[in-house]
Motif scaffolding. Structure first.
Motif, PDB file in Angstrom:
ATOM      1  N   GLY A  10       0.771  -1.245   0.000  1.00 37.77           N
ATOM      2  CA  GLY A  10       0.000   0.000   0.000  1.00 37.77           C
ATOM      3  C   GLY A  10       0.796   1.285   0.000  1.00 37.77           C
ATOM      4  N   GLU A  12       2.566   2.835  -2.560  1.00 35.48           N
ATOM      5  CA  GLU A  12       2.493   3.680  -3.767  1.00 35.48           C
ATOM      6  C   GLU A  12       1.195   4.476  -3.854  1.00 35.48           C
ATOM      7  OE1 GLU A  12       3.971   2.070  -7.309  1.00 35.48           O
ATOM      8  OE2 GLU A  12       5.864   1.813  -6.267  1.00 35.48           O
ATOM      9  N   TYR A  44       2.524   5.995   5.192  1.00 33.82           N
ATOM     10  CA  TYR A  44       2.410   6.061   3.723  1.00 33.82           C
ATOM     11  C   TYR A  44       1.348   7.107   3.350  1.00 33.82           C
ATOM     12  CZ  TYR A  44       4.768   1.425   3.595  1.00 33.82           C
ATOM     13  OH  TYR A  44       5.632   0.365   3.731  1.00 33.82           O
ATOM     14  N   SER A 107      10.758  -1.226  10.708  1.00 35.70           N
ATOM     15  CA  SER A 107      12.203  -1.085  10.488  1.00 35.70           C
ATOM     16  C   SER A 107      12.934  -0.343  11.606  1.00 35.70           C
ATOM     17  CB  SER A 107      12.472  -0.364   9.157  1.00 35.70           C
ATOM     18  OG  SER A 107      11.807  -0.998   8.103  1.00 35.70           O
ATOM     19  N   GLN A 156       8.624  -9.329   7.682  1.00 38.85           N
ATOM     20  CA  GLN A 156       8.470  -8.723   6.352  1.00 38.85           C
ATOM     21  C   GLN A 156       9.844  -8.219   5.941  1.00 38.85           C
ATOM     22  OE1 GLN A 156       6.491  -4.862   4.143  1.00 38.85           O
ATOM     23  NE2 GLN A 156       5.230  -5.908   5.636  1.00 38.85           N
ATOM     24  N   LYS A 184       8.729  -8.068   0.825  1.00 41.02           N
ATOM     25  CA  LYS A 184       8.477  -6.696   0.389  1.00 41.02           C
ATOM     26  C   LYS A 184       9.381  -6.377  -0.804  1.00 41.02           C
ATOM     27  CE  LYS A 184      11.270  -4.556   4.107  1.00 41.02           C
ATOM     28  NZ  LYS A 184      12.439  -3.806   3.695  1.00 41.02           N
ATOM     29  N   ARG A 185       8.998  -5.357  -1.560  1.00 45.41           N
ATOM     30  CA  ARG A 185       9.704  -4.944  -2.782  1.00 45.41           C
ATOM     31  C   ARG A 185       9.980  -6.161  -3.686  1.00 45.41           C
ATOM     32  NH1 ARG A 185      14.072  -0.368  -1.195  1.00 45.41           N
ATOM     33  NH2 ARG A 185      13.675   0.200  -3.357  1.00 45.41           N
ATOM     34  N   PRO A 186       8.977  -7.027  -3.890  1.00 47.37           N
ATOM     35  CA  PRO A 186       9.223  -8.324  -4.534  1.00 47.37           C
ATOM     36  C   PRO A 186       9.600  -8.230  -6.011  1.00 47.37           C
ATOM     37  CG  PRO A 186       6.859  -7.959  -4.255  1.00 47.37           C
ATOM     38  CD  PRO A 186       7.551  -6.854  -3.514  1.00 47.37           C
ATOM     39  N   ALA A 188      11.591  -5.777  -7.107  1.00 46.10           N
ATOM     40  CA  ALA A 188      12.750  -4.865  -7.141  1.00 46.10           C
ATOM     41  C   ALA A 188      12.365  -3.553  -7.821  1.00 46.10           C
ATOM     42  CB  ALA A 188      13.944  -5.511  -7.849  1.00 46.10           C
ATOM     43  N   ARG A 193      13.391  -1.117 -15.737  1.00 45.12           N
ATOM     44  CA  ARG A 193      12.640  -0.437 -16.804  1.00 45.12           C
ATOM     45  C   ARG A 193      13.228   0.930 -17.152  1.00 45.12           C
ATOM     46  NH1 ARG A 193       7.175   1.135 -13.231  1.00 45.12           N
ATOM     47  NH2 ARG A 193       8.321   0.821 -11.300  1.00 45.12           N
ATOM     48  N   GLY A 243       3.525  -3.580  -4.956  1.00 44.06           N
ATOM     49  CA  GLY A 243       2.946  -2.234  -4.942  1.00 44.06           C
ATOM     50  C   GLY A 243       2.472  -1.878  -6.339  1.00 44.06           C
ATOM     51  N   LYS A 246      -2.226   0.697 -10.359  1.00 46.89           N
ATOM     52  CA  LYS A 246      -3.063   0.420 -11.537  1.00 46.89           C
ATOM     53  C   LYS A 246      -4.051  -0.724 -11.294  1.00 46.89           C
ATOM     54  CE  LYS A 246       0.026   2.486 -14.704  1.00 46.89           C
ATOM     55  NZ  LYS A 246       1.444   2.330 -14.378  1.00 46.89           N
ATOM     56  N   ARG A 249      -3.527  -4.399 -12.761  1.00 48.52           N
ATOM     57  CA  ARG A 249      -2.322  -5.190 -12.491  1.00 48.52           C
ATOM     58  C   ARG A 249      -2.624  -6.545 -11.854  1.00 48.52           C
ATOM     59  NH1 ARG A 249       1.530  -3.214 -15.588  1.00 48.52           N
ATOM     60  NH2 ARG A 249       2.627  -1.417 -14.767  1.00 48.52           N
TER      61      ARG A 249
HETATM   62  N1  LIG Z   1      10.235  -1.033   5.548  1.00 49.59           N
HETATM   63  C1  LIG Z   1       9.143  -1.537   5.076  1.00 49.59           C
HETATM   64  O1  LIG Z   1       8.405  -2.070   5.848  1.00 49.59           O
HETATM   65  C2  LIG Z   1       8.827  -1.483   3.595  1.00 49.59           C
HETATM   66  C3  LIG Z   1       9.712  -0.891   2.699  1.00 49.59           C
HETATM   67  C4  LIG Z   1       9.405  -0.914   1.336  1.00 49.59           C
HETATM   68  C5  LIG Z   1       8.236  -1.518   0.904  1.00 49.59           C
HETATM   69  N2  LIG Z   1       7.365  -2.075   1.807  1.00 49.59           N
HETATM   70  C6  LIG Z   1       6.094  -2.719   1.366  1.00 49.59           C
HETATM   71  O2  LIG Z   1       6.322  -3.474   0.186  1.00 49.59           O
HETATM   72  C7  LIG Z   1       5.392  -3.070  -0.825  1.00 49.59           C
HETATM   73  C8  LIG Z   1       5.978  -3.289  -2.195  1.00 49.59           C
HETATM   74  O3  LIG Z   1       7.156  -2.531  -2.375  1.00 49.59           O
HETATM   75  P1  LIG Z   1       7.344  -1.527  -3.570  1.00 49.59           P
HETATM   76  O4  LIG Z   1       6.027  -1.050  -4.063  1.00 49.59           O
HETATM   77  O5  LIG Z   1       8.362  -0.533  -3.154  1.00 49.59           O
HETATM   78  O6  LIG Z   1       8.094  -2.448  -4.661  1.00 49.59           O
HETATM   79  P2  LIG Z   1       7.661  -3.533  -5.773  1.00 49.59           P
HETATM   80  O7  LIG Z   1       6.373  -4.190  -5.408  1.00 49.59           O
HETATM   81  O8  LIG Z   1       8.852  -4.376  -6.006  1.00 49.59           O
HETATM   82  O9  LIG Z   1       7.477  -2.651  -7.089  1.00 49.59           O
HETATM   83  C9  LIG Z   1       6.374  -1.838  -7.310  1.00 49.59           C
HETATM   84  C10 LIG Z   1       6.429  -1.327  -8.738  1.00 49.59           C
HETATM   85  O10 LIG Z   1       6.207  -2.429  -9.640  1.00 49.59           O
HETATM   86  C11 LIG Z   1       5.378  -1.980 -10.690  1.00 49.59           C
HETATM   87  N3  LIG Z   1       4.628  -3.136 -11.182  1.00 49.59           N
HETATM   88  C12 LIG Z   1       3.808  -3.978 -10.504  1.00 49.59           C
HETATM   89  N4  LIG Z   1       3.335  -4.969 -11.310  1.00 49.59           N
HETATM   90  C13 LIG Z   1       3.874  -4.734 -12.530  1.00 49.59           C
HETATM   91  C14 LIG Z   1       3.776  -5.395 -13.793  1.00 49.59           C
HETATM   92  N5  LIG Z   1       3.022  -6.488 -13.982  1.00 49.59           N
HETATM   93  N6  LIG Z   1       4.473  -4.875 -14.844  1.00 49.59           N
HETATM   94  C15 LIG Z   1       5.236  -3.765 -14.704  1.00 49.59           C
HETATM   95  N7  LIG Z   1       5.352  -3.095 -13.534  1.00 49.59           N
HETATM   96  C16 LIG Z   1       4.693  -3.577 -12.464  1.00 49.59           C
HETATM   97  C17 LIG Z   1       4.495  -0.935 -10.081  1.00 49.59           C
HETATM   98  O11 LIG Z   1       4.143   0.024 -11.057  1.00 49.59           O
HETATM   99  P3  LIG Z   1       2.597   0.335 -11.454  1.00 49.59           P
HETATM  100  O12 LIG Z   1       2.080   1.299 -10.444  1.00 49.59           O
HETATM  101  O13 LIG Z   1       2.746   0.878 -12.819  1.00 49.59           O
HETATM  102  O14 LIG Z   1       1.872  -0.990 -11.400  1.00 49.59           O
HETATM  103  C18 LIG Z   1       5.385  -0.291  -9.031  1.00 49.59           C
HETATM  104  O15 LIG Z   1       6.044   0.847  -9.556  1.00 49.59           O
HETATM  105  C19 LIG Z   1       5.083  -1.615  -0.470  1.00 49.59           C
HETATM  106  O16 LIG Z   1       3.905  -1.146  -1.058  1.00 49.59           O
HETATM  107  C20 LIG Z   1       4.998  -1.712   1.031  1.00 49.59           C
HETATM  108  O17 LIG Z   1       3.731  -2.225   1.412  1.00 49.59           O
HETATM  109  C21 LIG Z   1       7.658  -2.071   3.147  1.00 49.59           C
END
Ligand SMILES: NC(=O)c1ccc[n+]([C@@H]2O[C@H](COP(=O)([O-])OP(=O)(O)OC[C@H]3O[C@@H](n4cnc5c(N)ncnc54)[C@H](OP(=O)(O)O)[C@@H]3O)[C@@H](O)[C@H]2O)c1
Length: 286
Positions: A10, A12, A44, A107, A156, A184-186, A188, A193, A243, A246, A249
């Protein structure tokens, strides 16, 4: 908890100021696609309010995860137990629910964890019925301590083709203890891109690492599918919180996973490349 392997991250929707209408569509389509994990945090921006409003009567269909420690914003950490408890209470109001399924320390450092009172605050929230489970969200040595101290139900942590420290450092002990693991950040951040180094610091480390790793599959059509299947094929991972802003997705990402786990030789190629190229500075990224 029986969680779907694909969860919703959540951050983004909050940071990119997505409208309530789009978030309602996004979460509606995610739930329709079978997703039952939503992760957000106290800092967030308005992510919690957006999720609370969008879920409405469908609250009982999802496992709702949030975090605490930065009630006043990411740059203003406050680890006092009283601040953690009031942040959790505020999250319940924002999420329009009487309890969350998981509260995570957002964290905090190894030194904070060792003091123990931050963990006791989460346990107090559990006694009060505000949360069902308590977890740690973070990486590296602090995450390892969180596992070893035996007081957390879940971890996480960052896991992806560009972030593999957890595979050796924390996932083996987390598996041994039967903890729930949230990647998280699965994807990358799909940092590959960008043709040039992105201006946003959050993406820069992964962009540089992926340049050096130079995985061949990133040049083909199956790059996102391979990256996501890698994360979900790591032993011990229960759910990957992607995250997105759209609404379309979810169906698309769920379809990418229909091929199942990545075959063992492909997993091993990605692991071998990481071992060959990474160095000690390539730690788990917050
Ligand atoms: N310290 C912490 O606890 C911490 C730190 C970081 C993250 N998190 C958690 O982890 C979640 C995920 O991390 P994140 O959002 O940074 O990284 P992420 O899930 O690795 O990457 C998100 C990005 O992937 C794109 N994406 C998703 N599906 C796609 C597809 N099929 N094709 C192309 N692009 C795609 C999204 O763009 P679009 O919007 O264009 O889909 C977005 O920009 C966060 O939302 C948060 O809940 C926690």
């Amino acid at each position: 908890m029986e969680t779907s392997i694909l969860g919703f991250g959540g951050s983004e929707i909050g940071y990119q100021r997505i409208s309530a209408r789009t978030v309602a569509r996004l979460l509606g389509s995610a739930l329709d696609a079978g997703l039952n994990v939503i992760d957000t945090a106290e800092c967030y921006e308005n992510s919690e309010q957006l999720i609370g409003k969008a879920l409405g009567a469908r609250r009982s269909q999802v496992h709702l995860f949030t975090k605490c420690g930065h009630g006043g914003g990411w740059s203003r950490a406050d680890w006092r137990p009283s601040a953690l408890l009031s942040s959790i209470e505020r999250s319940l109001r924002r999420l329009a629910t009487d309890h969350v399924d998981l509260i995570q320390l957002h964290s905090c450092s190894l030194a904070q964890l060792r003091k123990g009172d931050v963990i006791a605050a989460l346990e107090r929230a559990r006694e009060r019925g505000w949360v069902r489970y308590v977890g740690y969200s973070g990486d590296g040595e602090a995450a390892r301590y969180a596992i070893q101290c035996g007081r957390f139900d879940t971890l996480q942590t960052s896991i992806s083709i560009a972030d593999q420290q957890a595979l050796d450092l924390t996932l083996p002990p987390a598996r041994e203890r039967g903890m729930g693991v949230i990647a998280k950040r699965p994807l990358a951040n799909v940092a590959w891109r960008y043709p040039r180094k992105p201006a946003e610091p959050y993406y820069q480390d992964y962009w540089s690492r992926l340049r050096a790793l130079d995985y061949g599959f990133l040049k083909g059509d199956a790059a996102v599918a391979t990256a996501l299947r890698f994360t979900l094929s790591v032993p011990g991972v229960h759910t990957a919180i992607v995250g997105t802003t759209k609404p379309d997705r979810w169906q698309a990402n769920a379809a990418l996973l229909s091929a199942g786990a990545l075959p063992a030789p492909e997993m091993e190629r990605i692991r071998a490349r990481w071992r060959q190229v990474s160095d000690a500075s390539w730690e788990g990224q917050t």
